[in-house]
Design an enzyme around this catalytic site. Structure first.
Site, mmCIF file in Angstrom:
data_model
loop_
_atom_site.group_PDB
_atom_site.id
_atom_site.type_symbol
_atom_site.label_atom_id
_atom_site.label_comp_id
_atom_site.label_asym_id
_atom_site.label_seq_id
_atom_site.Cartn_x
_atom_site.Cartn_y
_atom_site.Cartn_z
ATOM 1 N N SER A 3 8.966 4.889 4.471
ATOM 2 C CA SER A 3 9.967 4.163 3.694
ATOM 3 C C SER A 3 9.635 4.234 2.207
ATOM 4 C CB SER A 3 10.032 2.698 4.156
ATOM 5 O OG SER A 3 8.739 2.204 4.402
ATOM 6 N N HIS A 20 6.182 -7.048 -0.465
ATOM 7 C CA HIS A 20 5.837 -8.235 -1.232
ATOM 8 C C HIS A 20 6.519 -8.246 -2.589
ATOM 9 C CE1 HIS A 20 2.648 -7.204 1.620
ATOM 10 N NE2 HIS A 20 2.448 -8.498 1.740
ATOM 11 N N ASP A 22 0.873 -1.168 0.000
ATOM 12 C CA ASP A 22 0.000 0.000 0.000
ATOM 13 C C ASP A 22 0.911 1.220 0.000
ATOM 14 O OD1 ASP A 22 -1.968 -1.878 0.331
ATOM 15 O OD2 ASP A 22 -2.738 -1.070 2.210
#
Length: 291
Positions: free
Chosen positions: A240, A153, A96
């Site tokens: 990040s 991911h 996300d």
């Protein structure tokens, strides 16, 4: 952050060793707190500050023992359906985040990455032949905020070829910092993870830590095969950035991402949604450099 990264005074301060000592001290102090039992009392204020939908979390809020545990939470199963799960020719977003995409790193450097000394060679580190396979690389940049899920991911299915740690600093990942002259992407602590994908060829995901973020922790090993959407790393508390590099011509990014990026806008995206489609061009399968 704006003062530090967007003004002449801030640029001067970033040249001073004392500034880096203070930033590093602050980084480690916050990281220690986020991992301490005491930080549990900060979970609910954190949810309120960033307007997080806690009902989407895998577990009840009260069951997370630390702020870091909540920060690295998983979502309930089914919250992020995987785009075309049986078609590995479709790459997906790693988290996300807010995303921009460019068909070339040169374009990304001109329009988005303002670091004075940014280059693919510095981003990846020793061992990659940037004169060949990565010379015309396409790039996706996913910027995470503190409210996002900080489990990262795989964007593509393939074998993990190499995992390397680069960088030592912890500069901010906020919009102002990314668009400053600071070389956040090439100096911050980061993990460089290389994939060998049948559909996309060699793909590299770079997971970049930032101020108030602990080290990026890989969850996979070299030689391991992963499917797109599998967890491969986790960030500690803070914001990040992730960048994903594809060989030149290897991917056609989704049209909405391209349109927004050309207009200078980030696109709000969710993990496992579509990033783009493999083109099948031979150049996408050029070998990566040796490390």
């Amino acid at each position: 952050m704006w003062l530090l990264y967007k003004t002449w005074l801030g640029r001067l301060l970033l040249r001073l060793p004392l500034t880096w000592w203070i930033l590093t001290w602050q980084h480690h102090r916050i990281a220690r707190y986020a991992n301490s039992p005491e930080s549990k009392k900060s979970v609910k204020p954190f949810i309120q500050t960033f307007k997080i939908d806690a009902s989407a979390a895998e577990k009840p809020v009260e069951s997370y023992p630390t702020l870091q545990a909540f920060f690295a939470r998983r979502l309930k199963p089914g919250m992020r359906p995987l785009a075309t799960p049986h078609n590995d020719a479709v790459a997906v977003h790693p988290a996300d985040s807010r995303c921009v995409v460019y068909d070339s790193v040169d374009a990304a450097h001109r329009f988005w990455i303002k670091g004075q000394h940014f280059s693919v060679a510095k981003l990846l580190g020793p061992g990659y032949d940037v004169r060949d396979h990565w010379r015309h690389a396409a790039i996706a940049i996913n910027r995470l905020s503190p409210s996002d899920i900080h489990r990262l991911h795989a964007s593509v299915s393939g074998t993990i070829v190499k995992i390397a740690r680069r960088g030592t600093r912890f500069m901010g990942s906020q919009f102002a910092a990314v668009h400053s002259h600071a070389d956040i992407m090439t100096e911050n602590d980061r993990i460089v993870m290389e994939f060998d994908s049948r559909e996309f060829g060699t793909v590299v995901q770079v997971m970049i830590g930032a101020s108030e973020v602990g080290s990026v922790v890989p969850l996979v090993k070299e030689g391991q095969h992963v499917k797109k959407g599998d967890e491969v790393a986790v960030f500690a508390y803070g914001g990040s950035i992730m960048t994903t590099l594809f060989g030149g011509g290897a991917i056609k990014f989704d049209e909405d991402l391209e349109a927004n990026s050309k207009a200078g806008r980030e696109t709000l995206v969710t993990f496992a949604s579509s990033l783009g489609r493999a083109t099948g061009r031979p150049h996408a399968h050029a070998p990566a450099g040796q490390m």
